[in-house]
Motif scaffolding. Sequence first.
Motif, short mmCIF file in Angstrom:
data_model
loop_
_atom_site.label_atom_id
_atom_site.label_comp_id
_atom_site.label_asym_id
_atom_site.label_seq_id
_atom_site.Cartn_x
_atom_site.Cartn_y
_atom_site.Cartn_z
N ASP A 1 0.84 -1.21 0.00
CA ASP A 1 0.00 0.00 0.00
C ASP A 1 0.88 1.26 0.00
O ASP A 1 0.61 2.22 -0.73
CB ASP A 1 -0.92 0.02 1.22
N LEU A 2 1.92 1.24 0.83
CA LEU A 2 2.83 2.40 0.90
C LEU A 2 3.53 2.61 -0.45
O LEU A 2 3.69 3.75 -0.90
CB LEU A 2 3.87 2.19 2.01
N LEU A 3 3.91 1.52 -1.10
CA LEU A 3 4.54 1.64 -2.42
C LEU A 3 3.55 2.17 -3.45
O LEU A 3 3.91 3.01 -4.29
CB LEU A 3 5.07 0.28 -2.88
N ALA A 4 2.30 1.70 -3.38
CA ALA A 4 1.28 2.16 -4.33
C ALA A 4 1.05 3.66 -4.18
O ALA A 4 0.88 4.39 -5.17
CB ALA A 4 -0.02 1.39 -4.13
N VAL A 5 1.06 4.15 -2.93
CA VAL A 5 0.93 5.60 -2.69
C VAL A 5 2.16 6.32 -3.23
O VAL A 5 2.06 7.34 -3.93
CB VAL A 5 0.74 5.89 -1.18
#
Length: 200
Positions: A185-189
Amino acid sequence: MPSKSKAARPQAPKLPKGEAEQVRIRREVGHDFALKDDEFGRKRLVSGTLEARRVYEVSNDGHTSTGGIVRLRAIDALLGITSLSRQQREAGLRYRLDFQSSQQASAKPMRWSERVDDGRLGGGVADNVLDAGRAHAAATKALGHWEVAAVVQKVCCADGSIKSLAKETGEDRDVVTKLLKVGLDLLAVHYGMMLGKRPR
């Protein structure tokens, strides 16, 4: 007056042994990205791809919809964890690609007097390799906590499995999976694939 008979439709050839079962399982678990329609309107595996060669196995009663467990043999965790969202999977694959591209620094050594593409003297590492290394480092920084980063790096960059990571760390598989999802999720953001979640 004799009635005209309809032209017989061509008969669809029988699917190769096991393919129908593999198609059924993939449809039930939502892995339809590996399927396409053939000329007879049937779902088929996309031939010649790594995904088509993967074997899905169902335990218990053979039906995922009634509690059967799907296992993938020798499967990439980013594809094998069926609860990952599309953005999580894409973010993990992009992170892996940056890592792999940054490791291509085994370029043949250059003489110090040779010019590289932009006219500089020296260094034999290509700019795209350096850019991939910077992108990978920035994405790793965006992961924040070292435990999250460790799980994401082992799954995305070292072909680690959730099972092996759980055994290595002594954590429950659900905990390791949760850490992976948080990291993805952090990478997607970070990659702009989804909006950041506001803290409550």
